[in-house]
Design a protein around this motif. Structure first.
Motif, PDB file in Angstrom:
ATOM      1  N   LEU A   1       0.826  -1.200   0.000  1.00 12.42           N
ATOM      2  CA  LEU A   1       0.000   0.000   0.000  1.00 12.42           C
ATOM      3  C   LEU A   1       0.863   1.253   0.000  1.00 12.42           C
ATOM      4  O   LEU A   1       0.568   2.235  -0.705  1.00 12.42           O
ATOM      5  CB  LEU A   1      -0.924  -0.018   1.222  1.00 12.42           C
ATOM      6  CG  LEU A   1      -1.984   1.080   1.301  1.00 12.42           C
ATOM      7  CD1 LEU A   1      -2.883   1.052   0.072  1.00 12.42           C
ATOM      8  CD2 LEU A   1      -2.827   0.908   2.570  1.00 12.42           C
ATOM      9  N   HIS A   2       1.958   1.231   0.770  1.00  8.58           N
ATOM     10  CA  HIS A   2       2.887   2.364   0.778  1.00  8.58           C
ATOM     11  C   HIS A   2       3.445   2.611  -0.614  1.00  8.58           C
ATOM     12  O   HIS A   2       3.510   3.760  -1.079  1.00  8.58           O
ATOM     13  CB  HIS A   2       4.018   2.081   1.767  1.00  8.58           C
ATOM     14  CG  HIS A   2       5.166   3.050   1.664  1.00  8.58           C
ATOM     15  ND1 HIS A   2       5.098   4.333   2.166  1.00  8.58           N
ATOM     16  CD2 HIS A   2       6.396   2.933   1.103  1.00  8.58           C
ATOM     17  CE1 HIS A   2       6.239   4.960   1.930  1.00  8.58           C
ATOM     18  NE2 HIS A   2       7.039   4.139   1.286  1.00  8.58           N
ATOM     19  N   LEU A   3       3.835   1.532  -1.293  1.00  7.43           N
ATOM     20  CA  LEU A   3       4.383   1.675  -2.643  1.00  7.43           C
ATOM     21  C   LEU A   3       3.365   2.302  -3.591  1.00  7.43           C
ATOM     22  O   LEU A   3       3.687   3.219  -4.357  1.00  7.43           O
ATOM     23  CB  LEU A   3       4.821   0.307  -3.173  1.00  7.43           C
ATOM     24  CG  LEU A   3       5.339   0.273  -4.613  1.00  7.43           C
ATOM     25  CD1 LEU A   3       6.610   1.095  -4.747  1.00  7.43           C
ATOM     26  CD2 LEU A   3       5.591  -1.169  -5.053  1.00  7.43           C
ATOM     27  N   LEU A   4       2.122   1.834  -3.548  1.00  5.03           N
ATOM     28  CA  LEU A   4       1.093   2.370  -4.435  1.00  5.03           C
ATOM     29  C   LEU A   4       0.822   3.851  -4.142  1.00  5.03           C
ATOM     30  O   LEU A   4       0.677   4.657  -5.069  1.00  5.03           O
ATOM     31  CB  LEU A   4      -0.194   1.559  -4.283  1.00  5.03           C
ATOM     32  CG  LEU A   4      -0.168   0.142  -4.856  1.00  5.03           C
ATOM     33  CD1 LEU A   4      -1.450  -0.594  -4.498  1.00  5.03           C
ATOM     34  CD2 LEU A   4       0.021   0.171  -6.373  1.00  5.03           C
ATOM     35  N   LYS A   5       0.753   4.213  -2.869  1.00  4.07           N
ATOM     36  CA  LYS A   5       0.503   5.621  -2.523  1.00  4.07           C
ATOM     37  C   LYS A   5       1.644   6.506  -3.002  1.00  4.07           C
ATOM     38  O   LYS A   5       1.409   7.622  -3.510  1.00  4.07           O
ATOM     39  CB  LYS A   5       0.314   5.758  -1.009  1.00  4.07           C
ATOM     40  CG  LYS A   5      -0.993   5.188  -0.478  1.00  4.07           C
ATOM     41  CD  LYS A   5      -1.085   5.331   1.036  1.00  4.07           C
ATOM     42  CE  LYS A   5      -2.396   4.791   1.573  1.00  4.07           C
ATOM     43  NZ  LYS A   5      -2.500   4.914   3.055  1.00  4.07           N
ATOM     44  N   GLN A   6       2.877   6.042  -2.850  1.00  4.16           N
ATOM     45  CA  GLN A   6       4.013   6.841  -3.290  1.00  4.16           C
ATOM     46  C   GLN A   6       4.044   6.974  -4.803  1.00  4.16           C
ATOM     47  O   GLN A   6       4.337   8.048  -5.338  1.00  4.16           O
ATOM     48  CB  GLN A   6       5.318   6.208  -2.784  1.00  4.16           C
ATOM     49  CG  GLN A   6       5.473   6.203  -1.274  1.00  4.16           C
ATOM     50  CD  GLN A   6       5.422   7.600  -0.680  1.00  4.16           C
ATOM     51  OE1 GLN A   6       5.996   8.549  -1.224  1.00  4.16           O
ATOM     52  NE2 GLN A   6       4.705   7.746   0.430  1.00  4.16           N
ATOM     53  N   ARG A   7       3.712   5.906  -5.510  1.00  2.00           N
ATOM     54  CA  ARG A   7       3.731   5.968  -6.974  1.00  2.00           C
ATOM     55  C   ARG A   7       2.612   6.859  -7.513  1.00  2.00           C
ATOM     56  O   ARG A   7       2.786   7.558  -8.512  1.00  2.00           O
ATOM     57  CB  ARG A   7       3.586   4.557  -7.551  1.00  2.00           C
ATOM     58  CG  ARG A   7       4.796   3.663  -7.317  1.00  2.00           C
ATOM     59  CD  ARG A   7       5.981   4.094  -8.175  1.00  2.00           C
ATOM     60  NE  ARG A   7       7.050   3.110  -8.097  1.00  2.00           N
ATOM     61  CZ  ARG A   7       8.033   3.138  -7.204  1.00  2.00           C
ATOM     62  NH1 ARG A   7       8.078   4.119  -6.309  1.00  2.00           N
ATOM     63  NH2 ARG A   7       8.972   2.213  -7.189  1.00  2.00           N
ATOM     64  N   LEU A   8       1.449   6.819  -6.873  1.00  3.73           N
ATOM     65  CA  LEU A   8       0.331   7.638  -7.336  1.00  3.73           C
ATOM     66  C   LEU A   8       0.616   9.127  -7.165  1.00  3.73           C
ATOM     67  O   LEU A   8       0.392   9.924  -8.072  1.00  3.73           O
ATOM     68  CB  LEU A   8      -0.947   7.265  -6.585  1.00  3.73           C
ATOM     69  CG  LEU A   8      -1.711   6.052  -7.075  1.00  3.73           C
ATOM     70  CD1 LEU A   8      -2.832   5.712  -6.097  1.00  3.73           C
ATOM     71  CD2 LEU A   8      -2.285   6.307  -8.462  1.00  3.73           C
ATOM     72  N   GLY A   9       1.077   9.524  -5.990  1.00  2.00           N
ATOM     73  CA  GLY A   9       1.278  10.940  -5.710  1.00  2.00           C
ATOM     74  C   GLY A   9      -0.046  11.652  -5.465  1.00  2.00           C
ATOM     75  O   GLY A   9      -1.131  11.103  -5.700  1.00  2.00           O
ATOM     76  N   ASP A  10       0.038  12.883  -5.007  1.00  2.00           N
ATOM     77  CA  ASP A  10      -1.163  13.602  -4.589  1.00  2.00           C
ATOM     78  C   ASP A  10      -2.086  13.951  -5.750  1.00  2.00           C
ATOM     79  O   ASP A  10      -3.309  13.797  -5.654  1.00  2.00           O
ATOM     80  CB  ASP A  10      -0.774  14.881  -3.837  1.00  2.00           C
ATOM     81  CG  ASP A  10      -0.190  14.581  -2.462  1.00  2.00           C
ATOM     82  OD1 ASP A  10      -0.314  13.426  -2.001  1.00  2.00           O
ATOM     83  OD2 ASP A  10       0.386  15.506  -1.853  1.00  2.00           O
ATOM     84  N   ASP A  11      -1.527  14.453  -6.849  1.00  2.00           N
ATOM     85  CA  ASP A  11      -2.382  14.892  -7.952  1.00  2.00           C
ATOM     86  C   ASP A  11      -3.178  13.731  -8.541  1.00  2.00           C
ATOM     87  O   ASP A  11      -4.389  13.851  -8.804  1.00  2.00           O
ATOM     88  CB  ASP A  11      -1.543  15.551  -9.048  1.00  2.00           C
ATOM     89  CG  ASP A  11      -1.010  16.913  -8.622  1.00  2.00           C
ATOM     90  OD1 ASP A  11      -1.585  17.499  -7.670  1.00  2.00           O
ATOM     91  OD2 ASP A  11      -0.027  17.379  -9.218  1.00  2.00           O
ATOM     92  N   ARG A  12      -2.524  12.602  -8.752  1.00  2.00           N
ATOM     93  CA  ARG A  12      -3.235  11.452  -9.314  1.00  2.00           C
ATOM     94  C   ARG A  12      -4.217  10.853  -8.312  1.00  2.00           C
ATOM     95  O   ARG A  12      -5.252  10.314  -8.707  1.00  2.00           O
ATOM     96  CB  ARG A  12      -2.214  10.410  -9.787  1.00  2.00           C
ATOM     97  CG  ARG A  12      -1.414  10.884 -11.000  1.00  2.00           C
ATOM     98  CD  ARG A  12      -0.281   9.959 -11.336  1.00  2.00           C
ATOM     99  NE  ARG A  12      -0.741   8.685 -11.867  1.00  2.00           N
ATOM    100  CZ  ARG A  12       0.079   7.677 -12.159  1.00  2.00           C
ATOM    101  NH1 ARG A  12       1.389   7.804 -11.959  1.00  2.00           N
ATOM    102  NH2 ARG A  12      -0.403   6.550 -12.658  1.00  2.00           N
ATOM    103  N   THR A  13      -3.903  10.963  -7.030  1.00  2.00           N
ATOM    104  CA  THR A  13      -4.843  10.482  -6.014  1.00  2.00           C
ATOM    105  C   THR A  13      -6.110  11.328  -6.027  1.00  2.00           C
ATOM    106  O   THR A  13      -7.227  10.801  -5.962  1.00  2.00           O
ATOM    107  CB  THR A  13      -4.192  10.517  -4.631  1.00  2.00           C
ATOM    108  OG1 THR A  13      -3.082   9.610  -4.599  1.00  2.00           O
ATOM    109  CG2 THR A  13      -5.185  10.123  -3.541  1.00  2.00           C
ATOM    110  N   ARG A  14      -5.957  12.653  -6.104  1.00  2.00           N
ATOM    111  CA  ARG A  14      -7.137  13.528  -6.197  1.00  2.00           C
ATOM    112  C   ARG A  14      -7.983  13.161  -7.408  1.00  2.00           C
ATOM    113  O   ARG A  14      -9.216  13.093  -7.323  1.00  2.00           O
ATOM    114  CB  ARG A  14      -6.705  14.989  -6.288  1.00  2.00           C
ATOM    115  CG  ARG A  14      -6.082  15.575  -5.033  1.00  2.00           C
ATOM    116  CD  ARG A  14      -5.826  17.063  -5.219  1.00  2.00           C
ATOM    117  NE  ARG A  14      -5.051  17.630  -4.116  1.00  2.00           N
ATOM    118  CZ  ARG A  14      -3.730  17.781  -4.140  1.00  2.00           C
ATOM    119  NH1 ARG A  14      -3.036  17.427  -5.213  1.00  2.00           N
ATOM    120  NH2 ARG A  14      -3.101  18.292  -3.098  1.00  2.00           N
ATOM    121  N   GLU A  15      -7.329  12.943  -8.532  1.00  2.00           N
ATOM    122  CA  GLU A  15      -8.050  12.609  -9.765  1.00  2.00           C
ATOM    123  C   GLU A  15      -8.746  11.253  -9.648  1.00  2.00           C
ATOM    124  O   GLU A  15      -9.911  11.101 -10.027  1.00  2.00           O
ATOM    125  CB  GLU A  15      -7.070  12.599 -10.939  1.00  2.00           C
ATOM    126  CG  GLU A  15      -7.704  12.268 -12.285  1.00  2.00           C
ATOM    127  CD  GLU A  15      -6.688  12.240 -13.407  1.00  2.00           C
ATOM    128  OE1 GLU A  15      -7.082  11.904 -14.540  1.00  2.00           O
ATOM    129  OE2 GLU A  15      -5.500  12.546 -13.160  1.00  2.00           O
TER     130      GLU A  15
END
Length: 238
Positions: free
Chosen positions: A46-60
Motif C-alpha cells: 500500500l505504501h508503494l502504491l501511494k508513493q507511486r500515485l502521488g497527490d495529484d493522481r490520487t485527487r483525480e
C-alpha cells in the motif's frame, strides 16, 4: 437431466475453520505468524502504491468519491443547523511522554512528512500539510472524503461540552475545524494530551453534524485508534 453427487468417504467434514500449519525449512509457524507477515507486506504494498500515485493522481482517482462525499456532508451540515454528534476515543501508552510524542507528531505535520502521515492508517489517501491547513482525503463513513483541517489552540466556542473541568486534566489541547473546499464546516476535532506515571494519555474527540449517520462517528473512533497508535509507535522508534 441427471446429476452425479460428489464422492464421499462416509465421514462428515468438520464445519469449523481449518487448522492451518506452515512448515518452512523445518520450522513450524502458526497461522498467526503468516497473518502477521501478510499484514507487514500489505502495508509495504500500500505504501508503494501511494508513493507511486502521488497527490495529484490520487485527487483525480478519487474525484467521484470525494464529490459525492461533499454533497452528503454539506447536506448533513445544513440539516443539523449547528448541532453535532460527539464521539471519543482514548489511548494510553507506556514508555513515551506527551512532550516526546507531540514533538515528533507536530514535526511530521510542519515538515509535510507525507510518508509518516499516510502510513498511520490504510485509509489515509492524501495528507498535504504544507500550507496553513491540512488537505486530507481519508475515509469518513463508508468512502473517501476530502476536507481541509485547520488546527487551533482549543475547542471551538460552540462546543460547551468540551469546556468542562474534566478537560483540565489534559494540559495540552489542540482543536481543529474541518471544512469542505467551499468553507462548509463538516467536523470538529479536539486532541488532548497528558502525562501518566509511566507514559502518555491521549483523548481524541470528533464532532460530526447531528444529521449524519451514526456510523460516521463510531467509524472514526476506530480510525483514531488506528492512526494514533501507529503514530505513538513511530514516535517511540524515532
Amino acid at each position: 437431466m441427471t446429476t452425479t453427487a460428489p464422492p464421499t468417504t462416509g465421514t462428515a467434514l468438520p464445519t469449523t475453520a481449518p487448522a492451518v500449519r506452515t512448515d518452512i525449512d523445518g520450522t513450524t509457524h502458526p497461522r498467526e505468524a503468516v497473518l502477521a507477515w501478510e499484514l507487514d507486506r500489505a502495508r509495504a504494498a500500500l505504501h508503494l502504491l501511494k508513493q507511486r500515485l502521488g497527490d495529484d493522481r490520487t485527487r483525480e482517482l478519487l474525484a467521484a468519491d470525494t464529490t459525492a462525499a461533499d454533497t452528503a456532508l454539506a447536506g448533513w451540515a445544513h440539516a443539523s443547523a449547528g448541532r453535532r454528534r460527539t464521539a471519543v476515543t482514548e489511548l494510553t501508552a507506556t514508555g513515551i511522554d506527551a512532550e516526546r510524542f507531540l514533538t515528533w507528531w507536530q514535526g511530521r505535520l510542519h515538515s509535510g512528512d507525507r510518508t509518516a502521515l499516510l502510513a498511520a492508517n490504510p485509509e489515509h489517501y492524501l495528507a498535504d500539510s504544507t500550507g496553513d491547513r491540512v488537505e486530507i482525503i481519508e475515509t469518513i463513513g463508508t468512502g473517501p472524503a476530502r476536507f481541509f483541517l485547520r488546527f487551533h489552540d482549543d475547542a471551538p466556542d460552540d462546543a460547551p461540552d468540551q469546556h468542562t473541568p474534566d478537560h483540565a486534566a489534559f494540559p495540552v489541547r489542540i482543536g481543529g475545524t474541518g471544512t469542505l473546499a467551499d468553507g462548509t464546516e463538516v467536523l470538529h476535532v479536539l486532541h488532548e494530551f497528558a502525562d501518566t506515571p509511566d507514559g502518555l494519555r491521549i483523548r481524541l474527540t470528533v464532532r460530526f453534524p447531528e444529521a449524519a449517520p451514526e456510523h460516521l462517528a463510531t467509524g472514526h473512533q476506530w480510525h483514531f485508534a488506528c492512526e494514533f497508535a501507529n503514530w505513538i509507535e513511530a514516535a517511540h522508534r524515532a
